[in-house]
Structure formats: C-alpha cells, structure tokens
Motif scaffolding. Structure first.
Motif, PDB file in Angstrom:
ATOM      1  N   UNK A 160       2.775   7.731 -11.305  1.00 15.53           N
ATOM      2  CA  UNK A 160       2.440   6.332 -11.009  1.00 15.53           C
ATOM      3  C   UNK A 160       3.349   5.748  -9.936  1.00 15.53           C
ATOM      4  N   UNK A 161       2.851   4.713  -9.268  1.00 16.34           N
ATOM      5  CA  UNK A 161       3.674   3.995  -8.294  1.00 16.34           C
ATOM      6  C   UNK A 161       4.518   2.980  -9.062  1.00 16.34           C
ATOM      7  N   UNK A 162       5.524   3.505  -9.778  1.00 15.53           N
ATOM      8  CA  UNK A 162       6.439   2.646 -10.533  1.00 15.53           C
ATOM      9  C   UNK A 162       7.859   3.138 -10.288  1.00 15.53           C
ATOM     10  N   UNK A 163       8.813   2.248 -10.495  1.00 11.15           N
ATOM     11  CA  UNK A 163      10.223   2.629 -10.321  1.00 11.15           C
ATOM     12  C   UNK A 163      10.558   3.766 -11.297  1.00 11.15           C
ATOM     13  N   UNK A 164      10.033   3.646 -12.502  1.00 11.62           N
ATOM     14  CA  UNK A 164      10.331   4.652 -13.530  1.00 11.62           C
ATOM     15  C   UNK A 164       9.914   6.044 -13.051  1.00 11.62           C
ATOM     16  N   UNK A 165       8.681   6.167 -12.565  1.00 13.29           N
ATOM     17  CA  UNK A 165       8.202   7.487 -12.132  1.00 13.29           C
ATOM     18  C   UNK A 165       8.928   7.970 -10.875  1.00 13.29           C
ATOM     19  N   UNK A 166       9.274   7.006 -10.001  1.00 17.39           N
ATOM     20  CA  UNK A 166      10.036   7.400  -8.799  1.00 17.39           C
ATOM     21  C   UNK A 166      11.377   7.999  -9.208  1.00 17.39           C
ATOM     22  N   UNK A 167      12.013   7.332 -10.159  1.00 17.83           N
ATOM     23  CA  UNK A 167      13.340   7.791 -10.600  1.00 17.83           C
ATOM     24  C   UNK A 167      13.244   9.176 -11.248  1.00 17.83           C
ATOM     25  N   UNK A 168      12.161   9.392 -11.985  1.00 15.25           N
ATOM     26  CA  UNK A 168      12.058  10.728 -12.603  1.00 15.25           C
ATOM     27  C   UNK A 168      11.871  11.775 -11.502  1.00 15.25           C
ATOM     28  N   UNK A 169      11.167  11.421 -10.425  1.00 17.85           N
ATOM     29  CA  UNK A 169      11.035  12.328  -9.283  1.00 17.85           C
ATOM     30  C   UNK A 169      12.391  12.596  -8.634  1.00 17.85           C
ATOM     31  N   UNK A 170      13.171  11.547  -8.491  1.00 14.33           N
ATOM     32  CA  UNK A 170      14.489  11.694  -7.864  1.00 14.33           C
ATOM     33  C   UNK A 170      15.398  12.565  -8.749  1.00 14.33           C
ATOM     34  N   UNK A 198       3.854  10.430  -4.708  1.00 15.70           N
ATOM     35  CA  UNK A 198       2.993   9.995  -5.804  1.00 15.70           C
ATOM     36  C   UNK A 198       1.672  10.754  -5.744  1.00 15.70           C
ATOM     37  N   UNK A 199       1.118  11.004  -6.919  1.00 15.66           N
ATOM     38  CA  UNK A 199      -0.117  11.790  -7.016  1.00 15.66           C
ATOM     39  C   UNK A 199      -1.318  10.931  -6.616  1.00 15.66           C
ATOM     40  N   UNK A 200      -1.566  10.865  -5.323  1.00 14.02           N
ATOM     41  CA  UNK A 200      -2.654  10.001  -4.848  1.00 14.02           C
ATOM     42  C   UNK A 200      -3.192  10.517  -3.509  1.00 14.02           C
ATOM     43  N   UNK A 201      -4.498  10.336  -3.281  1.00 10.12           N
ATOM     44  CA  UNK A 201      -5.127  10.628  -1.990  1.00 10.12           C
ATOM     45  C   UNK A 201      -4.726  11.968  -1.404  1.00 10.12           C
ATOM     46  N   UNK A 202      -4.367  11.949  -0.136  1.00 11.49           N
ATOM     47  CA  UNK A 202      -4.009  13.177   0.568  1.00 11.49           C
ATOM     48  C   UNK A 202      -2.701  13.785   0.088  1.00 11.49           C
ATOM     49  N   UNK A 203      -1.869  12.967  -0.552  1.00 10.10           N
ATOM     50  CA  UNK A 203      -0.593  13.499  -1.072  1.00 10.10           C
ATOM     51  C   UNK A 203      -0.893  14.478  -2.205  1.00 10.10           C
ATOM     52  N   UNK A 204      -1.850  14.074  -3.025  1.00  9.41           N
ATOM     53  CA  UNK A 204      -2.269  14.892  -4.160  1.00  9.41           C
ATOM     54  C   UNK A 204      -2.870  16.216  -3.663  1.00  9.41           C
ATOM     55  N   UNK A 238      10.691  10.548   0.354  1.00  8.15           N
ATOM     56  CA  UNK A 238       9.973   9.981  -0.794  1.00  8.15           C
ATOM     57  C   UNK A 238       8.804   9.115  -0.322  1.00  8.15           C
ATOM     58  N   UNK A 239       7.653   9.266  -0.990  1.00 12.09           N
ATOM     59  CA  UNK A 239       6.438   8.505  -0.629  1.00 12.09           C
ATOM     60  C   UNK A 239       5.793   7.954  -1.899  1.00 12.09           C
ATOM     61  N   UNK A 240       6.155   6.709  -2.270  1.00 17.98           N
ATOM     62  CA  UNK A 240       5.605   6.158  -3.515  1.00 17.98           C
ATOM     63  C   UNK A 240       4.291   5.406  -3.311  1.00 17.98           C
ATOM     64  N   UNK A 241       3.441   5.880  -2.416  1.00 14.33           N
ATOM     65  CA  UNK A 241       2.237   5.145  -1.992  1.00 14.33           C
ATOM     66  C   UNK A 241       1.296   4.753  -3.134  1.00 14.33           C
ATOM     67  N   UNK A 242       0.717   3.567  -2.986  1.00  8.87           N
ATOM     68  CA  UNK A 242      -0.366   3.174  -3.898  1.00  8.87           C
ATOM     69  C   UNK A 242      -1.693   3.693  -3.364  1.00  8.87           C
ATOM     70  N   UNK A 243      -1.796   3.700  -2.033  1.00 11.93           N
ATOM     71  CA  UNK A 243      -2.975   4.246  -1.358  1.00 11.93           C
ATOM     72  C   UNK A 243      -2.459   5.177  -0.265  1.00 11.93           C
ATOM     73  N   UNK A 260       0.813  -1.221   0.000  1.00 16.08           N
ATOM     74  CA  UNK A 260       0.000   0.000   0.000  1.00 16.08           C
ATOM     75  C   UNK A 260       0.854   1.282   0.000  1.00 16.08           C
ATOM     76  N   UNK A 261       1.982   1.211   0.712  1.00 10.30           N
ATOM     77  CA  UNK A 261       2.856   2.384   0.804  1.00 10.30           C
ATOM     78  C   UNK A 261       3.885   2.398  -0.330  1.00 10.30           C
ATOM     79  N   UNK A 262       3.802   1.414  -1.220  1.00 12.70           N
ATOM     80  CA  UNK A 262       4.754   1.331  -2.334  1.00 12.70           C
ATOM     81  C   UNK A 262       6.153   0.930  -1.866  1.00 12.70           C
ATOM     82  N   UNK A 263       6.239   0.311  -0.682  1.00 16.71           N
ATOM     83  CA  UNK A 263       7.559  -0.015  -0.122  1.00 16.71           C
ATOM     84  C   UNK A 263       8.254  -1.116  -0.923  1.00 16.71           C
TER      85      UNK A 263
END
Ligand code: NHF
Length: 474
Positions: A419-429, A395-401, A370-375, A300-303
């Motif tokens: 998205x909760x993906x490695x690719x999108x996380x890396x672009x954030x980093x 990640x653009x989701x729930x209260x984070x959004x 960093x918070x790559x949460x799915x929910x 859920x937390x994208x861990x």
C-alpha cells in the motif's frame, strides 16, 4: 510505413516527465526497425532548439474564433536525434519557454493540433498512421474524421497512448469555437458529462489505444478519474505496451554525466566511487546505505508520504541510513520535506528542482530508489535504477507491479510493498536494510539487474506490429 508521433514533449528538446523520455526514444528505435517514424511537437523557446534548428518548411494561417494566427513549421537539423522532428511555431501561442501551466493552455493545444493538420493537408505529407500521446494531442483522431478542412486525412489510422489518465485536458463547451469547423452532429464524441474531454475523445475516436503497461490498463478499467466506463466499453481496442529505456542515454558504461563509468563486472567499484563523490557533495557518510527518491512532488507519486516516512526512518533506523531527495512540484509537499530536513539535519539531503545530470548521478550512486506511487502508468525510474545496478523499492501498482519482482519470488530484482502508506514504505525500507547487510546477495541482485533488458527493442517492435495490424485493416 510512415508514422507521426504527436506530442507536447520530446527529450532533449522539452521534457517535464516520462512522456518526454518516451517520445524522445521510441521513434529512434522504430527507425532502427526500418520504418519512417518522426515527431511533431510545439516549438518552445529552449536553448536546444536555438542551437539545432534547421530550416522552415512551411508557413500558414489558422483561425481561432475571430483571431487569426500565422504559424510556421520548422525542422530540426538532420541527424541530431536519430529521427525527424517538426516543430509548430505560433507567435503568441506556441513560442514560450515552458511546456505547461499557461492560462491559455486550451487555446495553445487546440491551435497546435489544428496547425499541424493544416500543414499536413496542404503539403501532401500524410502519414500511414498518426500516433497521439496524451490528452494534448487527443483531438487529432476526432479532427481528421470530422473537420471539413481535413477531409484529405479521413480514414488514416490513429493510435492514442495514455501515459497518464489522471490528466484529461477538460475544457468547457465554449471552447468548441476555438476548434476548426467540424460536423456538429458528431459533437458527442468530444463530450464527457457536458465538458469537452480530449482524452475521452481520443479513446472514442482512435483506432486503437494503449497504456504504457498492462497493469495500468487493468487499473484504468476500475479507476480512471471518471473515464473507467469508457475504457471498459472501448476495451476491445485497448492494449498494454510497457515502456523501454533509451540505452544510448541511460547506460552506466558510457554515461557522460557520472563520475565513474562502470559495467556489471566492475559495478561494486564503480558504484562505490560515484557514491563517494555524491555523498561528499551533500555531506553524507558514504558507508551508510543510501535511499533516494527522484521525481515530481505529487500525491499521485506518493510524495506526500516522504516527509512522514523520513521522520519514521529517523526514529526507527537512526544513523543507519541516509536519505536523498531530488524533486519539485506541490509547494505544500515541498515545504514539509524542507522542514523535515531542517529538523533532522543529519542523514538527509534534499535538492529541490529538476536536474537531469544529477538524476543520472543519483542512479549511479544510490543503493535504493523508493517509489511509493499511488498511480504509476509505467514508471521509468525503476528501470533506470536497475540499469545502474540499483535496487528499486516500489509500491505494487501499474507498471511497477509489472516490472519489479520482489525478493521472495523467483528471479527477483527489487522490493515490492503493498500500500501507499508510511507503514508499508517502512517495511520496504527495513527489508532493504537487511539486504544491504547481506553484501553477497545485494551484489548478486545488482549484477542481475544490470543484465536485464528493458531497452526499447521489444516494445518498439510491439508498436510497429500494432501499426501494421491497423494499416492492414484498410
Ligand atoms: O512511465 C511515460 C510516463 C510513465 O509512469 C509514468 C507516468 C507518465 O506517470 O509513459 O508517463
């Protein structure tokens, strides 16, 4: 106006996550608004309670099937938390060190709800409104309307807050025997697809329900672990109220857990000093940007994305960034993270466990969280981060959004990826590292974040308004 918050957790007595933080702060801020707000929770065998316990205010008895349980209601010493706390102690059920995870959890939480209503009925302690938090207390709205023993409480308004709709407290119908006797013709209110579902019962029976952000409320209409149809059909009484943070506990100006206290005016020096100490402790070069994750190791937390993302970071930005992880949870995720730490050795620190003090030190020291949460119903870490002049990457989701505004937008306060993906996380980093190299912009953003008001003041008042509206309906 007298309100009882009913919850399994309340910081600093017992906390496993954000629920504890919220229930440990909201009543305090509501009392400052002039209402009488207290907490009723299970008793746990915790050091804090041994130290601060006041008197016993009630003893009674409940029946679960054929088993009879004695229970007592204990009160926390006056003035310890800024609100009253009542603890339900049931030897044999509610007398343990841990909050969750026992095979008889169903019996524990049914007994908790049963005993507290028994006590309130017997002592004329009825509130103007019950505020129930999550599924552990989700049967209360049903019980007060439909149990023969609690007729005296019938008609008291109830609010149900969904901190996390993924967990619903499902139990099979045999467990109805453990409940106080209720009008069987109303049994359907407990049911969701042939199981007793306390979260569903809460949504059906409460006068109003809310989630801890508007973004999450909208998401629950589409995906709510099977309850989406229910959230939609009860939409008319659904609200989104964002969580706040407790400024008395989360404030870099006087936080006792951090090495150097600081305010917006001296944030560069303050953060720098904290970072030096933390990096030294974990063998990291403090001159490099520091990227941290704090939280539960849960899908859920994208861990589960952390280990592959760290791998990728080590390839793409070798020697250019340090990563620090503090968390625990899913053992598979934990071992993947340990393994990557073992393989890389450099630029990484992993601390397995839950450590309140260290989490404060990380917010004060790190450059990015960093918070790559799915929910993410609300998310508190991004709010703590901002308060400490740290930039959230979320990640653009729930209260984070709802709380993090991306760099490309007006009045930004962080970095948002889709998205909760490695690719999108890396672009954030990648964007974070570019920001890190632009120290003027970075410091401007840090300073602005420290000035944002995510305290409980606004949200506590929103809840009070909601209570008032419901009470006025009577
Ligand atoms: O902030 C407290 C917390 C939320 O997003 C968080 C979560 C659990 O997942 O409301 O509850």
């Amino acid at each position: 106006m007298k309100i009882y918050h009913i919850s399994a957790e309340c910081y600093p007595i017992a906390k496993t996550g954000g629920l504890g933080d919220v229930v440990g702060a909201l009543p305090k801020y509501q009392n400052l608004l002039g209402i009488d707000s207290s907490v009723i929770m299970p008793w746990y065998d915790k050091p804090f309670l041994r130290e601060h316990l006041g008197q016993e205010v009630y003893t009674g008895q409940i029946l679960q099937g054929n088993q009879s349980y004695h229970f007592s209601v204990l009160k926390l010493k006056k003035g310890v938390l800024g609100f009253e706390v009542y603890l339900i102690k049931i030897p044999g059920l509610l007398d343990r060190q841990e909050v969750y995870g026992f095979p008889d959890e169903v019996a524990q939480f049914i007994a908790f709800q049963h005993a507290l209503l028994r006590w309130i009925c017997d002592t004329n302690m009825a509130p103007d409104l019950f505020h129930c938090h999550d599924h552990h207390t989700g049967l209360i709205p049903f019980f007060i309307e439909n149990c023969y023993d609690f007729q005296a409480l019938k008609g008291i308004p109830t609010v149900g807050t969904v901190h996390n709709g993924q967990y619903q407290g499902w139990m099979n119908w045999e467990n109805a025997e453990l409940m106080p006797a209720f009008d069987i013709s109303k049994g359907g209110l407990l049911d969701w697809y042939n199981t007793i579902n306390p979260l569903a019962a809460m949504i059906k029976c409460c006068w109003a329900y809310n989630t801890v952000s508007t973004g999450y409320l909208q998401e629950l209409f589409i995906e709510a672990n099977g309850l989406e149809g229910l959230f939609v059909s009860e939409k008319a009484k659904g609200y989104g109220i964002i969580n706040g943070i407790d400024d008395d506990i989360w404030n870099p100006e006087n936080d006792p857990f951090i090495e150097a206290n600081y305010a917006a005016e001296n944030l560069i020096k303050g953060k720098q000093q904290n970072k030096k100490t933390l990096c030294k402790q974990y063998g990291l070069d403090f001159r490099l940007p520091l990227l941290s994750f704090i939280g539960r190791f849960a899908i859920e937390k994208g861990a589960d994305l952390l280990a592959p993302a760290i791998q990728e970071i080590s390839l793409k930005f070798k020697g250019k960034v340090n990563v620090l992880i503090l968390g625990s949870g899913d053992s598979e995720i934990e071992s993947l993270i340990r393994q990557i730490q073992f393989e890389l050795k450099q630029n990484i620190a992993v601390i397995i466990g839950y450590d309140e003090r260290l989490s404060h030190q990380i917010y004060a020291s790190t450059d990015f969280i960093i918070m790559p949460s799915r929910v993410e119903p609300c998310g508190l870490n991004q709010l703590y981060a901002m308060k400490y002049g740290t930039i959230p990457i979320v990640r653009k989701i729930g209260g984070l959004k709802d709380t993090v505004v991306d760099l490309v937008r007006k009045n930004p306060n962080g970095i948002v990826f889709k998205e909760a993906t490695v690719k999108d996380m890396i672009s954030g980093v990648r964007r974070a590292l570019t920001l890190y190299n632009d120290s003027t912009r970075l410091n401007e953003l840090r300073k602005r974040n420290m000035g944002l008001d995510y305290s409980w003041n606004n949200s506590a008042a929103k809840y009070v308004q909601l209570y008032q509206n419901l009470i006025n309906r009577l």
